[in-house]
Design an enzyme around this catalytic site. Structure first.
Site, mmCIF file in Angstrom:
data_model
loop_
_atom_site.group_PDB
_atom_site.id
_atom_site.type_symbol
_atom_site.label_atom_id
_atom_site.label_comp_id
_atom_site.label_asym_id
_atom_site.label_seq_id
_atom_site.Cartn_x
_atom_site.Cartn_y
_atom_site.Cartn_z
ATOM 1 N N ASP A 41 0.880 -1.172 0.111
ATOM 2 C CA ASP A 41 -0.084 0.197 -0.059
ATOM 3 C C ASP A 41 0.778 1.388 -0.001
ATOM 4 O OD1 ASP A 41 -2.322 1.453 -0.055
ATOM 5 O OD2 ASP A 41 -2.885 1.063 1.915
ATOM 6 N N HIS A 100 -8.143 -0.022 -9.328
ATOM 7 C CA HIS A 100 -8.136 0.757 -8.461
ATOM 8 C C HIS A 100 -6.986 1.617 -8.726
ATOM 9 C CE1 HIS A 100 -8.231 1.937 -4.410
ATOM 10 N NE2 HIS A 100 -6.752 2.077 -4.247
#
Length: 328
Positions: free
Chosen positions: A156, A229
């Site tokens: 992330d 995404h």
């Protein structure tokens, strides 16, 4: 650096540029009506730097820090004068299949350290000091998971700006001189359905995220029928310039309650960048082609704050205290 105005950026912009920590607490509070509560809030904010020192001196290597953000409604109640140009409440989003809710929040405390006990102790003393002047609306304890991965198994924050690009992306510049060095902050708490996600084959997971799972290599989805995404969260303006934000997301969870999630926290020079990113995720680009990650990750909260630079915060608190004491 792409924008000339940053040759005069203040250095003391709270601790927004601190590196990813091993532990964090995301604390969202609401403040009841009345000058007594406002006065105690101001006193707490006034003593925040000393509280960091009080807890942090035990181990300077723990790198304890705390960023405070002020919500739109509290900004008005404190009568802090002119608002940052884009400050407003979080705008809920209704998509074809998934919605992003707006939830209450007057104050955000983003507490970070290399040791979870430092975050705990700071939060304990902070809340003791506030007493009944604040109510906890949301509290999440985050942790670093392996090599900065989320609980879905992907790294992330890969696209975070670094070096001189960081302040140009995350901190207000000359476009709002009075609030130079501050940052707009948006937080959302997402809960994951890890069971459903685990049944998705790895190649499909990678197509949804836009990166490979093992080695974190970006995938090209220009010709894909649905954008990933990664692509939906990439914001390019009409002039072709890309606008980044700084993410300091953290995983959290309680396996005994089957609770697994990611706490999204985005710092941005311009609030509209995060708003457009969320619109693309929920509404879709084109409309209807929403972010497929939302089929597995559900937002429970959504709140917007402004984190002033440290000198600006000190000046605002001092002025607010004077008004409260004077009954003005």
């Amino acid at each position: 650096m792409s924008e000339k105005s940053w040759d005069r950026v203040p250095i003391d912009a709270q601790s927004i540029d601190a590196p990813l920590s091993r532990a964090a607490v995301f604390l969202v509070l609401t403040v009841p009506e009345g000058d007594a509560a406002l006065g105690k809030v101001c006193a707490t904010l006034d003593g925040l730097a000393d509280l960091v020192k009080t807890v942090g001196f035990r181990d300077l290597g723990a790198r304890l820090s705390c960023i405070v953000g002020i919500g739109s409604a509290l900004w008005d109640r404190l009568r802090l004068g002119r608002r940052p140009l884009e400050l407003k409440p979080f705008a809920p989003i209704r998509g074809a299949r998934h919605d992003a809710p707006a939830t209450p929040g007057d104050l955000l405390f983003h507490i970070r350290a290399e040791r979870a006990d430092f975050c705990f102790e700071f939060e304990r003393l902070l809340l003791d000091g506030l007493g009944d002047a604040a109510t906890v609306a949301d509290e999440v304890c985050g942790f670093r998971y392996f090599d900065a991965r989320d609980l879905l198994g992907f790294v992330d924050g890969t696209a975070n700006p670094t070096g001189p690009d960081l302040p140009a992306s995350a901190l207000v510049g000359g476009e709002d001189e009075e609030f130079r060095g501050g940052s707009y902050v948006v937080v959302q708490k997402y809960l994951h359905d890890l069971g459903a996600w685990g049944r998705v084959p790895a190649p499909e997971q990678e197509a949804i995220i836009g990166r490979t799972k093992l080695d974190n290599v970006e995938l090209d989805d220009d010709d894909a029928p649905r954008k990933s995404h990664k692509t939906l969260a990439t914001i390019v303006d009409e002039q072709g310039a890309e606008h980044d934000i700084l993410r300091d997301n953290m995983p959290f969870g309680r396996p005994g309650r089957r609770e697994f999630g990611t706490y999204f926290i985005g710092y941005s020079r311009r609030l509209w960048v995060i708003e457009k990113m969320l619109q693309r995720m929920y509404v879709g680009e084109p409309a209807g082609a929403y972010d497929r990650l939302l089929d597995f990750s559900t937002p429970e909260t959504g709140t917007t704050f402004f984190a002033p630079s440290r000198p600006t915060l000190e000046a605002l608190v001092e002025a607010a205290q004077a008004r409260i004491k004077g009954g003005g």
